[in-house]
Design an enzyme around this catalytic site. Structure first.
Site, PDB file in Angstrom:
ATOM      1  N   GLU A 240     -21.427  34.372   2.581  1.00 40.79           N
ATOM      2  CA  GLU A 240     -20.554  35.283   3.331  1.00 40.79           C
ATOM      3  C   GLU A 240     -19.464  34.480   4.010  1.00 40.79           C
ATOM      4  O   GLU A 240     -19.717  33.402   4.549  1.00 40.79           O
ATOM      5  CB  GLU A 240     -21.317  36.054   4.417  1.00 40.79           C
ATOM      6  CG  GLU A 240     -22.174  37.204   3.939  1.00 40.79           C
ATOM      7  CD  GLU A 240     -22.770  37.976   5.095  1.00 40.79           C
ATOM      8  OE1 GLU A 240     -22.124  38.036   6.178  1.00 40.79           O
ATOM      9  OE2 GLU A 240     -23.880  38.514   4.940  1.00 40.79           O
ATOM     10  N   TRP A 297     -24.024  47.147  10.306  1.00 38.12           N
ATOM     11  CA  TRP A 297     -25.157  47.040  11.217  1.00 38.12           C
ATOM     12  C   TRP A 297     -24.964  47.903  12.465  1.00 38.12           C
ATOM     13  O   TRP A 297     -24.620  49.062  12.387  1.00 38.12           O
ATOM     14  CB  TRP A 297     -25.422  45.570  11.569  1.00 38.12           C
ATOM     15  CG  TRP A 297     -25.871  44.777  10.383  1.00 38.12           C
ATOM     16  CD1 TRP A 297     -25.074  44.075   9.518  1.00 38.12           C
ATOM     17  CD2 TRP A 297     -27.197  44.666   9.880  1.00 38.12           C
ATOM     18  NE1 TRP A 297     -25.847  43.510   8.519  1.00 38.12           N
ATOM     19  CE2 TRP A 297     -27.146  43.852   8.723  1.00 38.12           C
ATOM     20  CE3 TRP A 297     -28.442  45.146  10.308  1.00 38.12           C
ATOM     21  CZ2 TRP A 297     -28.286  43.530   7.989  1.00 38.12           C
ATOM     22  CZ3 TRP A 297     -29.571  44.822   9.576  1.00 38.12           C
ATOM     23  CH2 TRP A 297     -29.484  44.023   8.431  1.00 38.12           C
ATOM     24  N   PHE A 305     -14.355  44.986   7.064  1.00 42.73           N
ATOM     25  CA  PHE A 305     -14.312  43.640   6.498  1.00 42.73           C
ATOM     26  C   PHE A 305     -13.847  43.637   5.041  1.00 42.73           C
ATOM     27  O   PHE A 305     -13.720  42.586   4.437  1.00 42.73           O
ATOM     28  CB  PHE A 305     -15.710  42.993   6.546  1.00 42.73           C
ATOM     29  CG  PHE A 305     -16.025  42.256   7.808  1.00 42.73           C
ATOM     30  CD1 PHE A 305     -15.696  40.914   7.947  1.00 42.73           C
ATOM     31  CD2 PHE A 305     -16.671  42.889   8.852  1.00 42.73           C
ATOM     32  CE1 PHE A 305     -16.001  40.211   9.103  1.00 42.73           C
ATOM     33  CE2 PHE A 305     -16.988  42.204  10.020  1.00 42.73           C
ATOM     34  CZ  PHE A 305     -16.652  40.865  10.142  1.00 42.73           C
TER      35      PHE A 305
END
Length: 355
Positions: A240, A297, A305
């Site tokens: 990531e 989350w 993102f």
């Protein structure tokens, strides 16, 4: 229980899955779930958060120990039962922050190392080196659980690759020999090492809409090189790396599509990664977070993102500037064999994984 779960996954998906990750960011799950209580199962002490139950001084280390044992049990199972026929590999993914000493003093340098021990090395040291970091043993003593001889035997080959989720960096200040104000890292169970984004009135990197994300490309090179040196250049994947923006009520799709900041972020971090690769880091691949705007989350849909904008009402997906840039970047940095197959991707003059 985790062995049973892993066995089912290996059995039914192993003919297609060749890279297995046992846990994603277990350090984040443990710290936020069992110390601050901001993630499920929301256990913490009153001095760390507002939870109905939990002990922030001991629960994180019990939870982490069980995760480590679950990981090595799953990897041992794969190697003994499935690897020969399936030919895959297994690893773990850590959230990896670069911790920079706030000064050149020996105390602050040791504090930065303690911060790393109480964050990333907490998991990787036992899995790769067979023991908890010395800094943790010295400070925590009997709070740390003990590994059995059987556990240690499994941990001799605890993984095939290390996944690295890297976004940002922080300065670290010593809190053993120096006075520290309240803040992240100052307690005994965090290693007496204060995290701060500020040094002499200057931030470690350009701030973003996210309070934890400061843009600091050199941190990518430093953390990859650090992992290379500490863990015998075990193969690595950047699993990531990305740039997030807040979805404000006044934001327009045109603003999100023209994501120049994300392009600059990726360009800087990939350039730093290329430097680490040229210096010998065995990096096998890079994944940007994320292909699409998605559910982040506890932040839900408030942070974007993605390289592609998602209209959450219609689910329409629209490529952003970063998607076009990244596509061109990949095209510009790949070599082909005589048969036309892509054999190696390149970042400038550094090799960047085979396919």
């Amino acid at each position: 229980d985790f062995r049973y779960y892993a066995d089912v996954c290996f059995k039914y998906f192993g003919d297609r899955v060749k890279y297995w990750v046992t846990f994603n960011e277990p350090n984040v799950a443990v710290i936020r779930g069992y110390r601050s209580g901001t993630f499920p199962p929301s256990r913490c002490s009153g001095s760390f958060g507002n939870c109905s139950d939990g002990d922030s001084d001991s629960d994180p280390f019990v939870a982490a120990h069980n995760i480590i044992l679950s990981h090595v049990t799953a990897v041992d199972l794969y190697r003994t039962k499935y690897k020969k026929t399936q030919g895959g590999s297994a690893g773990i993914v850590m959230n990896a922050i670069w911790f920079e000493p706030i000064s050149n003093s020996l105390e602050d340098k040791k504090a930065a190392e303690r911060a790393q021990s109480f964050y990333m090395k907490w998991f990787l040291d036992p899995i790769v080196l067979g023991k908890y970091p010395e800094e943790m043993q010295e400070i925590l003593g009997s709070i740390l659980p003990i590994f059995s001889k059987t556990d240690l035997e499994k941990m001799k080959r605890g993984l095939d690759f290390i996944g690295i989720n890297h976004y940002t960096s922080f300065y670290v200040k010593d809190c053993i020999f120096s006075a520290c104000n309240k803040g992240k890292g100052v307690s005994r169970t965090e290693g007496y090492a204060l995290w701060t984004a500020m040094k002499d009135g200057v931030l470690i990197g350009e701030p973003t809409a996210l309070e934890w994300l400061y843009i600091n490309p050199p941190g990518m090179e430093k953390i990859v090189t650090y992992i290379r040196d500490r863990y015998n250049n075990t193969p690595m994947f950047i699993t990531e790396n990305g740039f997030g923006e807040l979805d404000r009520p006044t934001s327009t799709i045109e603003v999100f599509l023209n994501d120049v900041k994300r392009v600059q972020f990726m360009n800087g971090y990939l350039d730093a990664l290329a430097t680490a690769i040229r210096e010998g880091a065995d990096v096998r691949g890079y994944f940007t977070w994320s292909l699409l705007d998605n559910f982040e989350w506890t932040d839900g849909y408030t942070i974007r993102f993605g390289l592609h904008h998602v209209d959450y009402t219609t689910l329409k997906r629209t490529p952003k500037l970063s998607a076009t840039w990244y596509k061109q970047f990949i095209s510009d940095h790949q070599a082909r064999s005589s048969s036309g197959n892509i054999i190696i991707k390149k970042l400038k003059n550094g090799s960047f994984g085979s396919s």
